[in-house]
Write an enzyme that holds these catalytic residues in place. Structure first.
Site, PDB file in Angstrom:
ATOM      1  N   GLY A  93      -0.369   1.851   9.440  1.00  0.00           N
ATOM      2  CA  GLY A  93      -0.776   0.515   9.082  1.00  0.00           C
ATOM      3  C   GLY A  93       0.436  -0.363   8.833  1.00  0.00           C
ATOM      4  CB  THR A  97       8.974  -1.889   8.587  1.00  0.00           C
ATOM      5  OG1 THR A  97       9.805  -1.786   7.428  1.00  0.00           O
ATOM      6  CG2 THR A  97       8.748  -0.506   9.165  1.00  0.00           C
ATOM      7  CE1 TYR A  98      17.571  -1.001  10.722  1.00  0.00           C
ATOM      8  CE2 TYR A  98      17.585  -0.763   8.336  1.00  0.00           C
ATOM      9  CZ  TYR A  98      18.197  -0.597   9.561  1.00  0.00           C
ATOM     10  OH  TYR A  98      19.438  -0.021   9.621  1.00  0.00           O
ATOM     11  CB  ALA A 167       8.109  -0.862   3.621  1.00  0.00           C
ATOM     12  N   GLY A 169       3.492   2.172   4.409  1.00  0.00           N
ATOM     13  CA  GLY A 169       2.658   2.131   5.611  1.00  0.00           C
ATOM     14  C   GLY A 169       2.103   3.512   5.878  1.00  0.00           C
ATOM     15  N   GLY A 180       4.178   6.969   5.246  1.00  0.00           N
ATOM     16  CA  GLY A 180       4.410   6.978   3.801  1.00  0.00           C
ATOM     17  C   GLY A 180       5.161   5.769   3.307  1.00  0.00           C
ATOM     18  CB  ILE A 181       7.116   5.063   0.526  1.00  0.00           C
ATOM     19  CG1 ILE A 181       7.934   6.305   0.124  1.00  0.00           C
ATOM     20  CG2 ILE A 181       5.704   5.126  -0.050  1.00  0.00           C
ATOM     21  CD1 ILE A 181       8.252   6.385  -1.362  1.00  0.00           C
ATOM     22  CB  CYS A 198       6.069  -6.392   5.775  1.00  0.00           C
ATOM     23  SG  CYS A 198       6.834  -4.767   5.619  1.00  0.00           S
TER      24      CYS A 198
END
Length: 241
Positions: A93, A97-98, A167, A169, A180-181, A198
């Site tokens: 989801g 992002t990087y 972040a 996702g 995860g994060i 994001c």
């Protein structure tokens, strides 16, 4: 698939996310950067094994070489410099992002069937994990209404300014999570220039280092472990890969 960017009208109750703690989740730390697509393939295999009851839950801490990933909600207009870094489409989801050196990624392959079948509560718990981790370094992580992830106030940049430091996702398949994060320890923040991270255009990106804290990756990993256990329960002894 269940997205992590669902709206949150009410504060979820994260009680029950720790499950019964038996057997504890495995805790793996990779010392060298891991190719993103290789990690994705490994996650998918492990998730299928957990679903089938053939493997334990796993939390996998690693770094990736510098790249952008596009989640299921990514807007092509948010890719500002398509040729700056590799771009990989992914089933998590979220938006663009990087990932790169100096950023700790924690992939969480957890069985919500034995914890709690509530994805909103799970995402909130992931954020709580990061907030507790940052607290170990006297950094006050916060949630921002309408935006998944963890943020810090930046009054030095203007009234109401917040920068994103972590972040979230995730994807959930048959009630087993993966992805995860990611927590920014000391990445090259200039690498974010190629995307709108994001999808948030009016705020910035920061890191533990950018906030003036000198923290090593092993110190961050220890804080992540302590924070995880407060929200999600005990884990096994670290395994280094």
């Amino acid at each position: 698939m269940i997205n992590s960017d669902a709206s949150r009208a009410e504060t979820p109750d994260i009680a029950g996310l720790a499950g019964d703690g038996e057997p504890p989740a495995e805790w793996r730390i990779s010392a060298e950067p891991v190719d993103y697509e290789a990690a994705l393939s490994a996650m998918q295999r492990r998730t299928e094994a957990i679903i089938a009851g053939e493997a334990r839950e796993l939390v996998w801490l690693l770094e990736h070489p510098a790249l952008y990933t596009a989640g299921t909600s990514a807007d092509p207009r948010d890719l500002l410099e398509p040729d700056f870094l590799p771009v990989i489409r992914t089933g998590r989801g979220g938006q663009f992002t990087y990932h790169g050196p100096g950023q700790r990624v924690a992939y969480t392959m957890l069985d919500l069937r034995r914890r709690r079948r509530d994805v909103r509560a799970f995402v909130y718990g992931l954020e709580e994990w990061v907030i507790l981790t940052l607290k170990e370094f006297n950094i006050e992580g916060k949630r921002r209404k309408g935006c998944v992830g963890v943020w810090v106030d930046r009054p030095d940049k203007g009234a109401g300014r917040m920068d994103k430091i972590a972040a979230v996702g995730v994807r959930v398949s048959r009630w087993v999570s993966y992805h995860g994060i990611s927590v920014n320890l000391s990445p090259d923040l200039d690498h974010y220039r190629g995307i709108v991270p994001c999808g948030v255009k009016d705020q910035g990106i920061t890191s533990v280092e950018d906030l003036g804290q000198i923290v090593s990756m092993p110190e961050l990993d220890l804080a992540l472990r302590l924070g995880f256990e407060q929200v999600f329960g005990p884990v096994a002894a670290p395994e280094y890969a």
